[in-house]
Design a protein around this motif. Structure first.
Motif, PDB file in Angstrom:
ATOM      1  N   GLY A  85      20.656  40.398  54.763  1.00  0.00           N
ATOM      2  CA  GLY A  85      21.895  39.662  54.593  1.00  0.00           C
ATOM      3  C   GLY A  85      21.987  39.218  53.152  1.00  0.00           C
ATOM      4  N   GLY A  86      23.183  39.264  52.592  1.00  0.00           N
ATOM      5  CA  GLY A  86      23.274  38.925  51.178  1.00  0.00           C
ATOM      6  C   GLY A  86      24.665  38.543  50.721  1.00  0.00           C
ATOM      7  N   PHE A  87      24.743  38.244  49.438  1.00  0.00           N
ATOM      8  CA  PHE A  87      25.974  37.819  48.785  1.00  0.00           C
ATOM      9  C   PHE A  87      26.171  38.634  47.517  1.00  0.00           C
ATOM     10  CE2 PHE A  87      29.376  35.024  47.662  1.00  0.00           C
ATOM     11  CZ  PHE A  87      29.333  34.911  46.284  1.00  0.00           C
ATOM     12  N   SER A  88      27.402  39.084  47.299  1.00  0.00           N
ATOM     13  CA  SER A  88      27.724  39.876  46.109  1.00  0.00           C
ATOM     14  C   SER A  88      28.788  39.179  45.275  1.00  0.00           C
ATOM     15  CB  SER A  88      28.244  41.263  46.490  1.00  0.00           C
ATOM     16  OG  SER A  88      27.286  42.007  47.202  1.00  0.00           O
ATOM     17  N   ILE A  89      28.717  39.401  43.971  1.00  0.00           N
ATOM     18  CA  ILE A  89      29.841  39.056  43.098  1.00  0.00           C
ATOM     19  C   ILE A  89      30.485  40.362  42.664  1.00  0.00           C
ATOM     20  CG2 ILE A  89      28.945  36.838  42.355  1.00  0.00           C
ATOM     21  CD1 ILE A  89      28.037  38.146  39.757  1.00  0.00           C
ATOM     22  N   ASN A  90      31.819  40.376  42.655  1.00  0.00           N
ATOM     23  CA  ASN A  90      32.581  41.603  42.450  1.00  0.00           C
ATOM     24  C   ASN A  90      33.508  41.465  41.255  1.00  0.00           C
ATOM     25  OD1 ASN A  90      31.532  42.127  45.095  1.00  0.00           O
ATOM     26  ND2 ASN A  90      33.344  41.134  45.972  1.00  0.00           N
ATOM     27  N   LYS A  91      33.671  42.557  40.528  1.00  0.00           N
ATOM     28  CA  LYS A  91      34.614  42.582  39.419  1.00  0.00           C
ATOM     29  C   LYS A  91      35.450  43.850  39.503  1.00  0.00           C
ATOM     30  CE  LYS A  91      34.981  41.940  34.411  1.00  0.00           C
ATOM     31  NZ  LYS A  91      34.236  41.771  33.147  1.00  0.00           N
ATOM     32  N   TYR A  92      36.754  43.660  39.613  1.00  0.00           N
ATOM     33  CA  TYR A  92      37.714  44.757  39.756  1.00  0.00           C
ATOM     34  C   TYR A  92      37.962  45.448  38.426  1.00  0.00           C
ATOM     35  CZ  TYR A  92      42.670  46.000  39.001  1.00  0.00           C
ATOM     36  OH  TYR A  92      43.839  46.576  38.558  1.00  0.00           O
ATOM     37  N   SER A  93      38.208  46.765  38.490  1.00  0.00           N
ATOM     38  CA  SER A  93      38.592  47.552  37.317  1.00  0.00           C
ATOM     39  C   SER A  93      39.787  48.416  37.689  1.00  0.00           C
ATOM     40  CB  SER A  93      37.425  48.433  36.863  1.00  0.00           C
ATOM     41  OG  SER A  93      37.817  49.302  35.815  1.00  0.00           O
ATOM     42  N   GLY A  94      40.885  48.266  36.945  1.00  0.00           N
ATOM     43  CA  GLY A  94      42.103  49.016  37.244  1.00  0.00           C
ATOM     44  C   GLY A  94      43.199  48.690  36.259  1.00  0.00           C
ATOM     45  N   ASP A  95      44.441  48.918  36.666  1.00  0.00           N
ATOM     46  CA  ASP A  95      45.573  48.724  35.752  1.00  0.00           C
ATOM     47  C   ASP A  95      45.760  47.269  35.331  1.00  0.00           C
ATOM     48  OD1 ASP A  95      46.940  51.419  35.457  1.00  0.00           O
ATOM     49  OD2 ASP A  95      46.780  51.279  37.634  1.00  0.00           O
ATOM     50  N   LEU A  96      45.349  46.327  36.165  1.00  0.00           N
ATOM     51  CA  LEU A  96      45.516  44.908  35.835  1.00  0.00           C
ATOM     52  C   LEU A  96      44.241  44.282  35.289  1.00  0.00           C
ATOM     53  CD1 LEU A  96      47.725  43.700  38.835  1.00  0.00           C
ATOM     54  CD2 LEU A  96      48.449  44.417  36.543  1.00  0.00           C
ATOM     55  N   SER A  97      43.263  45.121  34.884  1.00  0.00           N
ATOM     56  CA  SER A  97      42.026  44.597  34.304  1.00  0.00           C
ATOM     57  C   SER A  97      42.297  43.911  32.971  1.00  0.00           C
ATOM     58  CB  SER A  97      41.023  45.728  34.074  1.00  0.00           C
ATOM     59  OG  SER A  97      40.646  46.319  35.285  1.00  0.00           O
ATOM     60  N   THR A  98      41.563  42.839  32.713  1.00  0.00           N
ATOM     61  CA  THR A  98      41.594  42.147  31.428  1.00  0.00           C
ATOM     62  C   THR A  98      40.159  41.799  31.037  1.00  0.00           C
ATOM     63  OG1 THR A  98      41.886  40.009  32.529  1.00  0.00           O
ATOM     64  CG2 THR A  98      43.885  41.163  31.819  1.00  0.00           C
ATOM     65  N   PRO A  99      39.894  41.567  29.729  1.00  0.00           N
ATOM     66  CA  PRO A  99      38.520  41.247  29.306  1.00  0.00           C
ATOM     67  C   PRO A  99      37.923  40.025  29.998  1.00  0.00           C
ATOM     68  CG  PRO A  99      39.878  41.813  27.408  1.00  0.00           C
ATOM     69  CD  PRO A  99      40.808  41.700  28.579  1.00  0.00           C
ATOM     70  N   ASN A 100      38.763  39.061  30.354  1.00  0.00           N
ATOM     71  CA  ASN A 100      38.274  37.834  31.015  1.00  0.00           C
ATOM     72  C   ASN A 100      38.531  37.867  32.514  1.00  0.00           C
ATOM     73  OD1 ASN A 100      41.029  37.675  30.778  1.00  0.00           O
ATOM     74  ND2 ASN A 100      41.078  35.492  30.290  1.00  0.00           N
ATOM     75  N   ALA A 101      38.429  39.048  33.096  1.00  0.00           N
ATOM     76  CA  ALA A 101      38.713  39.215  34.523  1.00  0.00           C
ATOM     77  C   ALA A 101      37.826  38.314  35.367  1.00  0.00           C
ATOM     78  CB  ALA A 101      38.514  40.669  34.931  1.00  0.00           C
ATOM     79  N   LYS A 102      38.369  37.833  36.463  1.00  0.00           N
ATOM     80  CA  LYS A 102      37.686  36.886  37.346  1.00  0.00           C
ATOM     81  C   LYS A 102      36.743  37.616  38.299  1.00  0.00           C
ATOM     82  CE  LYS A 102      38.744  33.411  40.890  1.00  0.00           C
ATOM     83  NZ  LYS A 102      39.841  32.763  41.654  1.00  0.00           N
ATOM     84  N   TYR A 103      35.545  37.055  38.494  1.00  0.00           N
ATOM     85  CA  TYR A 103      34.619  37.556  39.507  1.00  0.00           C
ATOM     86  C   TYR A 103      34.950  36.907  40.852  1.00  0.00           C
ATOM     87  CZ  TYR A 103      31.450  39.896  36.240  1.00  0.00           C
ATOM     88  OH  TYR A 103      30.908  40.750  35.315  1.00  0.00           O
ATOM     89  N   THR A 104      34.792  37.678  41.919  1.00  0.00           N
ATOM     90  CA  THR A 104      35.004  37.175  43.277  1.00  0.00           C
ATOM     91  C   THR A 104      33.747  37.459  44.099  1.00  0.00           C
ATOM     92  OG1 THR A 104      36.083  39.262  43.832  1.00  0.00           O
ATOM     93  CG2 THR A 104      37.504  37.412  43.213  1.00  0.00           C
ATOM     94  N   GLY A 105      33.731  37.050  45.357  1.00  0.00           N
ATOM     95  CA  GLY A 105      32.532  37.180  46.170  1.00  0.00           C
ATOM     96  C   GLY A 105      32.728  37.988  47.431  1.00  0.00           C
ATOM     97  N   SER A 106      31.620  38.386  48.046  1.00  0.00           N
ATOM     98  CA  SER A 106      31.632  39.042  49.350  1.00  0.00           C
ATOM     99  C   SER A 106      30.280  38.836  50.021  1.00  0.00           C
ATOM    100  CB  SER A 106      31.948  40.537  49.221  1.00  0.00           C
ATOM    101  OG  SER A 106      30.981  41.196  48.434  1.00  0.00           O
ATOM    102  N   LEU A 107      30.269  38.960  51.344  1.00  0.00           N
ATOM    103  CA  LEU A 107      29.066  38.848  52.152  1.00  0.00           C
ATOM    104  C   LEU A 107      28.691  40.217  52.698  1.00  0.00           C
ATOM    105  CD1 LEU A 107      29.925  35.598  54.167  1.00  0.00           C
ATOM    106  CD2 LEU A 107      28.440  35.798  52.157  1.00  0.00           C
TER     107      LEU A 107
END
Length: 223
Positions: free
Chosen positions: A32-54
């Motif tokens: 069982g674990g926790f991840s931090i995620n960072k999206y990459s796509g058309d709306l990406s920016t250098p200061n993109a926000k990290y989000t989480g998942s289980l």
């Protein structure tokens, strides 16, 4: 983003090469674990926000070189670029923000680069199904907001994904283990952010994931 992924992985490999002991480990483990995620796509920016998942899964560990795992995860990704304009048509009206839930079901084949008594260093290649649901800043489903895409442009919010990861599992004296993993989700869709034909970046969207996990043995230790 690639530099963030590869640099610590190479350092980790160099630090572990000196250990030559034989493996004595559980034959299978629940994690069982926790991840931090960072999206990459058309709306990406250098200061993109990290989000989480289980994450929750079953890791097999019978073989010296190749082992498999099954896993599920649930979380979210988000992206925002308030200045985004489709370069080929400035009259287009794509969304400039999205937030999407992510539900994944996958199988991964692990190739053990190093398998020692205290740890396993591995590469994995997976195959899975991704379910996503992009929404705007008012929690409206972007799939239903046709004005945010080109005329007659639709998409499915279910996609195949081909995740690739580099990871380390470190065993404790009681045969429980701690795991670190980094890699790309690699979904085969360009619509995590709801932007396809009005996108300036070619290719599919992606998600960089860093995961911490705890492994609990469910089979006896090998001897």
């Amino acid at each position: 983003m690639k530099k963030i992924f590869y640099t610590p992985c190479l350092l980790l490999l160099l630090l572990l090469l000196h250990n030559k002991s034989k493996a004595q480990q559980p034959l299978s483990m629940i994690y069982g674990g926790f991840s931090i995620n960072k999206y990459s796509g058309d709306l990406s920016t250098p200061n993109a926000k990290y989000t989480g998942s289980l994450a929750l899964g079953l890791q097999f560990n019978r073989k010296e070189r190749f082992n498999g795992s099954f896993g599920i995860s649930y979380g979210k990704v988000t992206g925002q670029n308030s200045l985004y304009v489709f370069e080929a048509n400035e009259q287009a009206s794509p969304n400039r923000f999205f937030s999407s839930s992510l539900f994944t079901l996958q199988y991964d084949l692990h190739w053990n680069l190093l398998k020692k008594e205290k740890y396993i260093l591995y590469l994995s290649q997976g195959f899975g199904i991704l379910r996503f649901n992009p929404q705007d800043d008012l929690d409206r489903n972007l799939l239903d907001r046709f004005e945010t895409r080109a005329p007659n442009e639709t998409f499915s919010n279910t996609s195949v994904m081909m995740p690739t990861n580099l990871g380390l599992i470190y065993f404790l004296p009681n045969h429980w283990a701690l795991g670190l993993q980094a890699g790309y989700m690699t979904p085969l869709t360009d619509y995590l952010d709801n932007i396809g034909q009005w996108g300036n970046d070619k290719g599919n969207d992606n998600v960089l994931k860093f995961r911490f996990a705890v492994y609990v043995p469910v089979k006896p230790v090998t001897h």
